[in-house]
Motif scaffolding. Structure first.
Motif, PDB file in Angstrom:
ATOM      1  N   GLY A   1       0.802  -1.335   0.077  1.00 22.94           N
ATOM      2  CA  GLY A   1       0.180  -0.039   0.091  1.00 22.94           C
ATOM      3  C   GLY A   1       0.993   1.389   0.022  1.00 22.94           C
ATOM      4  O   GLY A   1       2.036   1.214   0.048  1.00 22.94           O
ATOM      5  N   GLY A   2       0.115   2.394   0.064  1.00 18.44           N
ATOM      6  CA  GLY A   2       0.894   3.735  -0.053  1.00 18.44           C
ATOM      7  C   GLY A   2       1.700   3.742   1.458  1.00 18.44           C
ATOM      8  O   GLY A   2       1.372   3.339   2.230  1.00 18.44           O
ATOM      9  N   GLY A   3       2.446   5.093   1.274  1.00 16.08           N
ATOM     10  CA  GLY A   3       3.190   5.540   2.461  1.00 16.08           C
ATOM     11  C   GLY A   3       4.205   6.379   1.997  1.00 16.08           C
ATOM     12  O   GLY A   3       4.457   6.865   0.969  1.00 16.08           O
ATOM     13  N   SER A   4       4.975   6.587   3.038  1.00 16.02           N
ATOM     14  CA  SER A   4       6.106   7.880   2.775  1.00 16.02           C
ATOM     15  C   SER A   4       7.200   7.242   1.921  1.00 16.02           C
ATOM     16  O   SER A   4       7.209   5.968   1.787  1.00 16.02           O
ATOM     17  CB  SER A   4       6.425   8.704   4.153  1.00 16.02           C
ATOM     18  N   ILE A   5       7.989   7.991   1.711  1.00 18.47           N
ATOM     19  CA  ILE A   5       9.236   7.361   0.968  1.00 18.47           C
ATOM     20  C   ILE A   5       9.844   6.574   2.186  1.00 18.47           C
ATOM     21  O   ILE A   5      10.614   5.726   1.762  1.00 18.47           O
ATOM     22  CB  ILE A   5      10.312   8.418   0.613  1.00 18.47           C
ATOM     23  N   GLU A   6       9.905   7.023   3.336  1.00 21.99           N
ATOM     24  CA  GLU A   6      10.656   5.968   4.389  1.00 21.99           C
ATOM     25  C   GLU A   6       9.961   4.640   4.413  1.00 21.99           C
ATOM     26  O   GLU A   6      10.525   3.413   4.441  1.00 21.99           O
ATOM     27  CB  GLU A   6      10.626   6.587   5.747  1.00 21.99           C
ATOM     28  N   ASP A   7       8.624   4.673   4.399  1.00 24.55           N
ATOM     29  CA  ASP A   7       7.827   3.447   4.315  1.00 24.55           C
ATOM     30  C   ASP A   7       8.202   2.571   3.119  1.00 24.55           C
ATOM     31  O   ASP A   7       8.001   1.193   3.150  1.00 24.55           O
ATOM     32  CB  ASP A   7       6.358   3.837   4.357  1.00 24.55           C
ATOM     33  N   LEU A   8       8.239   3.170   2.068  1.00 26.33           N
ATOM     34  CA  LEU A   8       8.407   2.349   0.937  1.00 26.33           C
ATOM     35  C   LEU A   8      10.063   2.078   0.552  1.00 26.33           C
ATOM     36  O   LEU A   8      10.147   1.539  -0.420  1.00 26.33           O
ATOM     37  CB  LEU A   8       7.702   3.188  -0.337  1.00 26.33           C
ATOM     38  N   TRP A   9      10.673   2.203   1.314  1.00 25.43           N
ATOM     39  CA  TRP A   9      12.335   2.440   1.046  1.00 25.43           C
ATOM     40  C   TRP A   9      12.735   0.807   1.050  1.00 25.43           C
ATOM     41  O   TRP A   9      13.682   0.521   0.106  1.00 25.43           O
ATOM     42  CB  TRP A   9      13.066   3.057   2.149  1.00 25.43           C
ATOM     43  N   ALA A  10      11.886   0.136   1.477  1.00 23.79           N
ATOM     44  CA  ALA A  10      12.314  -1.473   1.330  1.00 23.79           C
ATOM     45  C   ALA A  10      12.560  -2.278  -0.294  1.00 23.79           C
ATOM     46  O   ALA A  10      13.249  -2.767  -0.732  1.00 23.79           O
ATOM     47  CB  ALA A  10      11.473  -2.328   2.122  1.00 23.79           C
ATOM     48  N   PHE A  11      11.614  -1.166  -1.044  1.00 17.69           N
ATOM     49  CA  PHE A  11      11.463  -1.647  -2.562  1.00 17.69           C
ATOM     50  C   PHE A  11      12.354  -0.785  -3.293  1.00 17.69           C
ATOM     51  O   PHE A  11      12.425  -0.876  -4.531  1.00 17.69           O
ATOM     52  CB  PHE A  11      10.030  -1.421  -2.948  1.00 17.69           C
ATOM     53  N   ASN A  12      13.250   0.139  -2.614  1.00 19.32           N
ATOM     54  CA  ASN A  12      14.363   0.814  -3.310  1.00 19.32           C
ATOM     55  C   ASN A  12      15.561   0.166  -3.043  1.00 19.32           C
ATOM     56  O   ASN A  12      16.654   0.677  -3.696  1.00 19.32           O
ATOM     57  CB  ASN A  12      14.324   2.357  -2.973  1.00 19.32           C
ATOM     58  N   GLU A  13      15.746  -1.024  -2.279  1.00 14.97           N
ATOM     59  CA  GLU A  13      17.154  -1.352  -1.845  1.00 14.97           C
ATOM     60  C   GLU A  13      17.628  -2.443  -3.132  1.00 14.97           C
ATOM     61  O   GLU A  13      16.894  -2.896  -3.935  1.00 14.97           O
ATOM     62  CB  GLU A  13      17.038  -2.310  -0.736  1.00 14.97           C
ATOM     63  N   GLU A  14      19.112  -2.249  -3.216  1.00 15.50           N
ATOM     64  CA  GLU A  14      19.649  -3.036  -4.208  1.00 15.50           C
ATOM     65  C   GLU A  14      19.120  -4.412  -4.411  1.00 15.50           C
ATOM     66  O   GLU A  14      19.093  -5.104  -5.264  1.00 15.50           O
ATOM     67  CB  GLU A  14      21.028  -2.729  -4.214  1.00 15.50           C
ATOM     68  N   CYS A  15      19.270  -5.234  -3.231  1.00 17.71           N
ATOM     69  CA  CYS A  15      18.786  -6.686  -3.384  1.00 17.71           C
ATOM     70  C   CYS A  15      17.352  -6.880  -4.110  1.00 17.71           C
ATOM     71  O   CYS A  15      17.345  -7.816  -4.782  1.00 17.71           O
ATOM     72  CB  CYS A  15      19.013  -7.230  -1.808  1.00 17.71           C
ATOM     73  N   VAL A  16      16.372  -5.991  -3.542  1.00 16.21           N
ATOM     74  CA  VAL A  16      15.180  -6.248  -4.276  1.00 16.21           C
ATOM     75  C   VAL A  16      15.164  -6.140  -5.830  1.00 16.21           C
ATOM     76  O   VAL A  16      14.440  -6.918  -6.351  1.00 16.21           O
ATOM     77  CB  VAL A  16      14.275  -5.379  -3.692  1.00 16.21           C
ATOM     78  N   VAL A  17      15.851  -5.038  -6.082  1.00 17.63           N
ATOM     79  CA  VAL A  17      15.818  -4.672  -7.552  1.00 17.63           C
ATOM     80  C   VAL A  17      16.699  -5.986  -8.327  1.00 17.63           C
ATOM     81  O   VAL A  17      16.038  -6.037  -9.401  1.00 17.63           O
ATOM     82  CB  VAL A  17      16.743  -3.220  -7.802  1.00 17.63           C
ATOM     83  N   ARG A  18      17.726  -6.211  -7.844  1.00 14.37           N
ATOM     84  CA  ARG A  18      18.590  -7.239  -8.509  1.00 14.37           C
ATOM     85  C   ARG A  18      17.674  -8.700  -8.489  1.00 14.37           C
ATOM     86  O   ARG A  18      17.727  -9.560  -9.491  1.00 14.37           O
ATOM     87  CB  ARG A  18      19.602  -7.654  -7.807  1.00 14.37           C
ATOM     88  N   ALA A  19      16.953  -9.004  -7.469  1.00 10.25           N
ATOM     89  CA  ALA A  19      15.956 -10.138  -7.524  1.00 10.25           C
ATOM     90  C   ALA A  19      14.948 -10.067  -8.422  1.00 10.25           C
ATOM     91  O   ALA A  19      14.814 -10.808  -9.165  1.00 10.25           O
ATOM     92  CB  ALA A  19      15.559 -10.365  -6.098  1.00 10.25           C
ATOM     93  N   ALA A  20      14.225  -8.872  -8.718  1.00  6.75           N
ATOM     94  CA  ALA A  20      13.452  -8.689  -9.668  1.00  6.75           C
ATOM     95  C   ALA A  20      13.739  -8.782 -11.025  1.00  6.75           C
ATOM     96  O   ALA A  20      13.237  -9.282 -12.054  1.00  6.75           O
ATOM     97  CB  ALA A  20      12.551  -7.305  -9.590  1.00  6.75           C
ATOM     98  N   PHE A  21      15.361  -8.495 -11.136  1.00  5.95           N
ATOM     99  CA  PHE A  21      15.883  -8.366 -12.592  1.00  5.95           C
ATOM    100  C   PHE A  21      16.292  -9.832 -12.908  1.00  5.95           C
ATOM    101  O   PHE A  21      15.916 -10.259 -14.138  1.00  5.95           O
ATOM    102  CB  PHE A  21      17.025  -7.488 -12.553  1.00  5.95           C
ATOM    103  N   GLU A  22      16.551 -10.549 -11.844  1.00  3.41           N
ATOM    104  CA  GLU A  22      16.818 -12.044 -12.402  1.00  3.41           C
ATOM    105  C   GLU A  22      15.695 -13.198 -12.242  1.00  3.41           C
ATOM    106  O   GLU A  22      16.064 -14.220 -12.743  1.00  3.41           O
ATOM    107  CB  GLU A  22      17.958 -12.250 -10.993  1.00  3.41           C
ATOM    108  N   SER A  23      14.562 -12.267 -11.997  1.00  2.00           N
ATOM    109  CA  SER A  23      13.396 -13.269 -11.990  1.00  2.00           C
ATOM    110  C   SER A  23      13.206 -13.761 -13.424  1.00  2.00           C
ATOM    111  O   SER A  23      13.030 -12.809 -14.411  1.00  2.00           O
ATOM    112  CB  SER A  23      12.048 -12.515 -11.396  1.00  2.00           C
TER     113      SER A  23
END
Length: 540
Positions: free
Chosen positions: A233-255
């Motif tokens: 759901g929605g939230g501030s930039i701090e609340d959504l920061w987990a989806f800006n982490e490098e590990c999440v981005v690389r896992a989504a790219f390798e999917s």
């Protein structure tokens, strides 16, 4: 400014039975909640008035339905609620944006409904990107430079997935919205991987969930999804920061499984949105992208079936009408054969004259060939060939003789060259042999000289070693008057007790060996040495 309590009714006279503690408590002024809130608001507004604050905008989700805007200003140490009224918002030159660092001018006040203080903003000035946005931009540029955001890496979304995998919190409203929307559009089996979507460890759990879905074996006990939805759901930039982490981005790219990103609201943008195969504005929108509407598909299939049936019927009717027209236009058998019969009659009429003309033409040609054969008789050609052969026979003999002479001269010349080459080679071999013989004699002389020098050097060294061995030998010690004591087995004895234990003794002197028997005497015990007495300090 000191807080002044409101007037209160006069207290009744104290009784002598009241404890001292109750007396002290009764002297404290009593406040109502509203009076205290009003006094705090008046004190805060009179103390600070208008201020200018520098901070980063957080929690801005657009203008409220009432036209007002609510968000927070924060820095590394604290945060304060902020509000922009509807009339002021329209006049702002710089509109609020999530993560924007601004300088806000306004007045400090309180909000009694939440027991909090806030700033009512009159103007906003940009002060640069905030720390969160600067970090986000730096990470976005780094990952973009690696090619993770290129469009050619994106995979197509399956039209109708058999199983949908969802990575989200199992307790939020997001999963309920996704399940409800899938049920309305086209019910599909859903696998939920529960994760935390905010706070410490959330990014690692989301990355592990994406990789875990990809690690499932197709056709295994837990079926592998055909489509993944990462939602929050929605939230501030701090609340959504987990989806800006490098590990999440690389896992989504390798999917390997196509992935839809549905993080936050439509105005929220995270790094996983850039690398996902599709980006949905909301989790509900992700469910709408995942599956089509079943009723629409049924209606479309029915419409296509009806259109196909009508097209087939119309084609059959058109082909039937065309066949009728062709049958009517087709000629009868007599009409088809009439032209052929006429052509046959004409050909039969022309056949007899053509045969006569052909025979006459071939007869003329044959007569011409006979005349040519008579003029050029084979016997005459054979006589000419024999005469020519006789003329050529003498020329071949002469040519053969000339060729043999030329080859003899060539062979003789080669023989002369071979003799000269042989003599030259022999002279060169003799010279080389002489040089090698001289070199061999020199090497033999050097070898003899080196061998004699080496023998002399080794002989001198051997003499030196002999002298050193003689000086170190025990026989030199025996020459000085010492004797070597051995037991009956010929082993040297170094201690007196070893000599007493032996059965026989052999004493070797410099000039010979003497046999002896050990004396069996009992050795007297050695007296212990008496330690010296300590001298007195008072002895003169």
């Amino acid at each position: 400014m000191p807080l002044v309590p409101p007037p209160r009714p006069k207290a009744p006279p104290l009784s002598t039975d009241v404890p001292p503690s109750s007396v002290l408590a009764g002297n404290q002024p009593e406040w109502s909640v509203g009076d205290l809130a009003s006094a705090l608001k008046q004190t805060l507004e009179e103390r600070f008035g208008h201020v200018r604050l520098r901070g980063e905008i957080s929690g801005f989700r657009g203008v409220h339905g009432s036209g007002h805007a609510y968000f927070s200003l924060k820095d590394g140490q604290a945060r304060i609620d902020a509000v922009v009224w509807k009339g002021v918002y329209g006049r702002l030159r710089q509109k609020p944006q999530e993560g924007l660092e601004v300088v806000a001018t306004g007045r400090i006040t309180t909000f009694a409904g939440k027991s909090s203080y806030q700033i009512v903003i009159d103007s906003l000035e940009p002060a640069g990107l905030g720390a969160w946005m600067a970090l986000l931009e730096e990470r976005r540029k780094m990952l973009a430079a690696e090619g993770l955001f290129l469009p050619e890496h994106r995979k197509p979304i399956p039209f109708l997935p058999r199983i949908v995998g969802v990575v989200t919190s199992p307790t939020g409203a997001v999963i309920r919205d996704i399940l409800h929307r899938l049920q309305d559009r086209f019910p599909r089996p859903v696998l939920v991987w529960p994760v935390r979507v905010q706070g410490d460890g959330a990014a690692e759990e989301v990355a592990a969930a994406i990789r875990g879905f990809n690690a499932l074996t197709p056709g295994g006990p837990i079926p592998r999804p055909d489509l993944l939805i990462v939602a929050r759901g929605g939230g501030s930039i701090e609340d959504l920061w987990a989806f800006n982490e490098e590990c999440v981005v690389r896992a989504a790219f390798e999917s390997v499984i196509p992935l839809i990103s549905a993080v936050g609201h439509e105005t929220d943008t995270t790094l996983i949105d850039h690398v996902a195969d599709r980006r949905a504005p909301t989790p509900t929108g992700a469910a709408e992208m995942a599956v089509p509407v079943r009723a629409d598909l049924i209606a479309t299939v029915a419409e296509l079936a009806a259109r196909g049936g009508g097209a087939v019927r119309r084609r059959i009717e058109r082909d039937r009408a065309d066949l009728r027209g062709l049958v009517r236009a087709m000629p009868g058998p007599d009409m088809l054969l009439a032209t052929k019969r006429q052509r046959l009659d004409l050909a039969e009429a022309r056949l007899a004259p053509a045969l006569a003309a052909g025979a006459a033409r071939h007869r003329i040609r044959l007569q011409a060939l006979l005349d040519r054969l008579a003029r050029r008789s084979p016997e005459l050609a054979l006589a000419n060939a024999r005469a020519r052969l006789e003329r050529i026979d003498d020329r071949a003999h002469r040519a053969l003789v000339v060729d043999l002479r030329r080859k003899e001269d060539h062979v003789a010349q080669l023989a002369r060259r071979l003799v000269v080459a042989k003599e030259t080679g022999l002279e060169r071999a003799r010279a080389l042999e002489a040089r090698r013989r001289d070199r061999l004699n020199g090497l033999a002389a050097r070898l003899a000289q080196a061998g004699s020098h080496d023998i002399e050097r080794r002989h001198a060294r051997l003499q030196a070693f002999g002298q050193l061995l003689g000086s170190l030998s025990y026989r030199a010690v025996l020459d000085r008057g010492f004797a070597l004591v051995r037991d009956g087995e010929g082993q040297p004895l170094r201690r007196a007790e070893d000599a007493e234990a032996a059965q026989r003794l052999s004493l070797q002197f410099a000039d010979g060996t003497v046999e002896a028997l050990p004396a069996k005497t009992k050795r007297a015990p050695r007296a212990k040495a008496k330690p010296p007495s300590q001298a007195s300090l008072f002895e003169g």
